[in-house]
Design a protein around this motif. Structure first.
Motif, PDB file in Angstrom:
ATOM      1  N   LEU A  45      10.685  10.647   1.269  1.00  0.00           N
ATOM      2  CA  LEU A  45      10.398   9.959   2.526  1.00  0.00           C
ATOM      3  C   LEU A  45       9.868   8.556   2.261  1.00  0.00           C
ATOM      4  CD1 LEU A  45       9.946  10.333   5.691  1.00  0.00           C
ATOM      5  CD2 LEU A  45       7.587  10.780   5.074  1.00  0.00           C
ATOM      6  N   PHE A  46       8.932   8.469   1.290  1.00  0.00           N
ATOM      7  CA  PHE A  46       8.332   7.167   1.035  1.00  0.00           C
ATOM      8  C   PHE A  46       9.295   6.213   0.351  1.00  0.00           C
ATOM      9  CE2 PHE A  46       4.426   8.832   2.484  1.00  0.00           C
ATOM     10  CZ  PHE A  46       3.677   7.714   2.824  1.00  0.00           C
ATOM     11  N   ALA A  65       0.818  -1.211   0.000  1.00  0.00           N
ATOM     12  CA  ALA A  65       0.000   0.000   0.000  1.00  0.00           C
ATOM     13  C   ALA A  65       0.856   1.267   0.000  1.00  0.00           C
ATOM     14  CB  ALA A  65      -0.937  -0.009   1.194  1.00  0.00           C
ATOM     15  N   LEU A  66       2.178   1.108   0.208  1.00  0.00           N
ATOM     16  CA  LEU A  66       3.021   2.302   0.326  1.00  0.00           C
ATOM     17  C   LEU A  66       3.051   3.186  -0.928  1.00  0.00           C
ATOM     18  CD1 LEU A  66       6.182   1.540   2.478  1.00  0.00           C
ATOM     19  CD2 LEU A  66       4.356   3.153   2.934  1.00  0.00           C
ATOM     20  N   PRO A  67       3.280   2.618  -2.132  1.00  0.00           N
ATOM     21  CA  PRO A  67       3.317   3.506  -3.310  1.00  0.00           C
ATOM     22  C   PRO A  67       2.015   4.292  -3.513  1.00  0.00           C
ATOM     23  CG  PRO A  67       4.243   1.369  -3.839  1.00  0.00           C
ATOM     24  CD  PRO A  67       3.661   1.250  -2.480  1.00  0.00           C
ATOM     25  N   ILE A  81       8.785  21.490  -3.219  1.00  0.00           N
ATOM     26  CA  ILE A  81       9.601  21.098  -2.069  1.00  0.00           C
ATOM     27  C   ILE A  81       8.835  20.097  -1.206  1.00  0.00           C
ATOM     28  CG2 ILE A  81      10.675  21.925   0.061  1.00  0.00           C
ATOM     29  CD1 ILE A  81      11.261  24.550  -1.405  1.00  0.00           C
ATOM     30  N   VAL A  82       7.548  20.398  -0.957  1.00  0.00           N
ATOM     31  CA  VAL A  82       6.766  19.506  -0.096  1.00  0.00           C
ATOM     32  C   VAL A  82       6.568  18.153  -0.773  1.00  0.00           C
ATOM     33  CG1 VAL A  82       4.631  19.216   1.184  1.00  0.00           C
ATOM     34  CG2 VAL A  82       5.562  21.498   0.852  1.00  0.00           C
ATOM     35  N   THR A  83       6.171  18.159  -2.070  1.00  0.00           N
ATOM     36  CA  THR A  83       5.886  16.873  -2.711  1.00  0.00           C
ATOM     37  C   THR A  83       7.152  16.043  -2.891  1.00  0.00           C
ATOM     38  OG1 THR A  83       5.899  18.041  -4.822  1.00  0.00           O
ATOM     39  CG2 THR A  83       3.771  17.522  -3.903  1.00  0.00           C
ATOM     40  N   PHE A  84       8.266  16.701  -3.207  1.00  0.00           N
ATOM     41  CA  PHE A  84       9.520  15.954  -3.341  1.00  0.00           C
ATOM     42  C   PHE A  84       9.903  15.319  -2.012  1.00  0.00           C
ATOM     43  CE2 PHE A  84      10.730  18.173  -7.351  1.00  0.00           C
ATOM     44  CZ  PHE A  84      11.034  17.040  -8.059  1.00  0.00           C
TER      45      PHE A  84
END
Lengths: 293, 215
Positions: free
Chosen positions: B203-204, B142-144, B195-198
């Motif tokens: 992180l994931f 479920a991670l991706p 910046i936030v989405t990268f």
């Protein structure tokens, strides 16, 4: 759903426990709904007079106009986004490096910018800032172009995945019998890609339909803005009928979206039965990575 | 370039606003998503029904409509004087939880049947099976999708800015009202979101690498 894998067939004790949980859980849910309903009732949101507003021809016409505006924007944005998606997808799979870079850059940029930012920028005149000509973009066109730009990027990626899913042998065979590049793409790859990706494409169209509600923020009188106008311009017993209008408009949205996702699921099921071609995808929203992989 | 330097404070405020909105609603969405996914596979019919209704309703409602409810119905009718940040987090969190619940459920479905059967055969209960055996494996698949929904959440948080929350979109609105060049604002705001989405996808990717198991 094979939920039974996760737990045994209930014996007498488990059945009793499940019953208790059913009753407690059911009561909790009913209680929560009842509490909200009571608060709303207490504030007079369920008064007959509040709901009577939908008997006025003017308000009905307003709602119909809003619905028509939403559907109009949706139809234009959907058509435009699909056409642009084909172009972008072709660009991304092009043999020419500059074309490929341009298409990839466009897709990656607009997929990672929030749709609202794009729509707002179009509305306040980013076109003027880029081009030397004076262009006055009306809210409707800002909404249509914003939706089309964003969704075409997502749909282009969906199409690309579809084309990549076509077995390589098909492309090779087509070239071997002497087809040109355009012919291979137009008559071998695209038809199969579109066919297999149809459920995903339609699921993304549901997203497009939902996102037409962003017109609310740039003050385009689509369904949601209409709801707000109705609710804030009508006073019943010194109160605004927000709850009735939200319930009516929300139901309209949910019915529209469910109908469209129903279509996606139907096509998926129908395609499953077919023995030829590549299997259709699951009818679910394509993943929006929105940042370079 | 002056747009950024002249309004560094505003941009910082907006960036922090977007990050805190995203973080708050992501936490709520993951917790709610886990609970709803649990409901959807549970042996108790009313909870299953509730889960299905929750997912169907929320996935087919425009987020803007939820915000309209949150900002016009909830304060006026149910809880007057509630904080607008809280309202935005609840609306965003509830909306995203329906997607996360579905991602988790399809993750649960990909865990091989033998795993759950083995867990049951050594006498584990439904909760134990889910908590110890199935969910840890489901999380990996479920991670991706989870990361893509959190990125979508970041982008959706712009809608909160339209409802008078301070975030990057709100700053875009303020600055374009002040007559700055919209193209320059657009570029800086976009960089803020990137910046936030990268960071989320980085992180994931780390999480995925950490949780990876050789099969």
């Amino acid at each position: 759903m094979s939920g039974s894998v996760l737990y045994d067939a209930p014996g007498p004790r488990a059945r009793a426990r499940n019953l208790v949980l059913s009753v407690v859980g059911g009561l909790l849910i009913v209680g929560l709904v009842a509490l909200v309903a009571y608060r709303l009732y207490d504030k007079g949101q369920f008064d007959g007079a509040m709901w009577d507003i939908f008997n006025y021809a003017g308000i009905r016409e307003n709602i119909l106009d809003g619905l028509a505006a939403t559907l109009k924007v949706f139809a234009m944005a959907a058509a435009l986004s699909l056409v642009m998606a084909v172009v972008l997808c072709m660009g991304r799979l092009s043999d020419h490096k500059p074309v490929r870079w341009l298409a990839t850059g466009f897709i990656e940029l607009f997929r990672s910018v929030p749709l609202l930012i794009t729509i707002f920028a179009l509305w306040v005149g980013i076109v003027d800032a880029i081009l030397p000509v004076e262009v006055n973009i009306e809210p409707m066109w800002a909404l249509v172009f914003g939706l089309a730009i964003y969704n075409s990027c997502v749909q282009a990626e969906v199409l690309r995945a579809g084309i990549n899913a076509v077995p390589t042998g098909q492309r090779e065979a087509a070239y071997a019998i002497g087809m040109r590049k355009t012919q291979v793409t137009a008559s071998i790859l695209m038809p199969q890609a579109v066919r297999s990706m149809m459920p995903t494409i339609i699921s993304q169209l549901v997203v497009t339909l939902k996102d037409t509600s962003l017109g609310y923020i740039i003050l385009y009188p689509e369904l949601l803005q209409t709801a707000r106008l109705i609710a804030s311009n009508t006073q019943v017993n010194g109160d605004y009928p927000y709850v009735p209008t939200v319930i009516v408009i929300g139901t309209l949205y949910i019915v529209l979206c469910l109908a469209l996702s129903g279509l996606a699921n139907w096509i998926e099921r129908r395609g499953r039965r077919a023995k030829t071609g590549i299997a259709p995808t699951e009818a679910k929203v394509p993943e929006q990575t929105g940042a370079l992989p | 370039m002056n747009v950024l330097l002249d309004n560094l404070d505003l941009f910082r405020e907006g960036f922090v606003g977007t990050v805190s909105l995203t973080a708050g609603s992501a936490a709520l969405a993951v917790v709610l998503g886990l609970i709803i996914a649990g409901f959807r596979v549970s042996p108790v019919p009313p909870l299953r029904l509730f889960g299905t209704v929750w997912v169907t309703l929320l996935r087919n409602t425009p987020l803007t409509l939820l915000f309209l409810v949150a900002f016009f119905v909830v304060p006026q009718v149910l809880f007057p004087g509630i904080d607008s940040y809280l309202l935005a987090v609840v609306a965003l969190g509830m909306y995203t939880s329906s997607y996360i619940a579905e991602a988790l459920r399809s993750g649960i479905n990909t865990v091989p049947l033998g795993q759950a059967e083995a867990a049951r055969s050594i006498g584990m209960t439904f909760t134990q099976t889910l908590r110890i055996v199935v969910l840890p494996q489901a999380t990996r698949t479920a991670l991706p999708p989870l990361s893509s929904f959190l990125i979508a959440l970041t982008k959706n948080s712009a809608i909160a800015g339209a409802f008078n929350n301070v975030d990057l979109f709100n700053i875009q609105k303020v600055l374009s009202n002040e007559g700055y060049n919209i193209l320059v604002i657009f570029i800086w705001i976009t960089i803020g979101y990137l910046i936030v989405t990268f960071s989320i996808s980085a992180l994931f990717r780390t999480l995925e690498r950490r949780l990876e198991v050789a099969r």
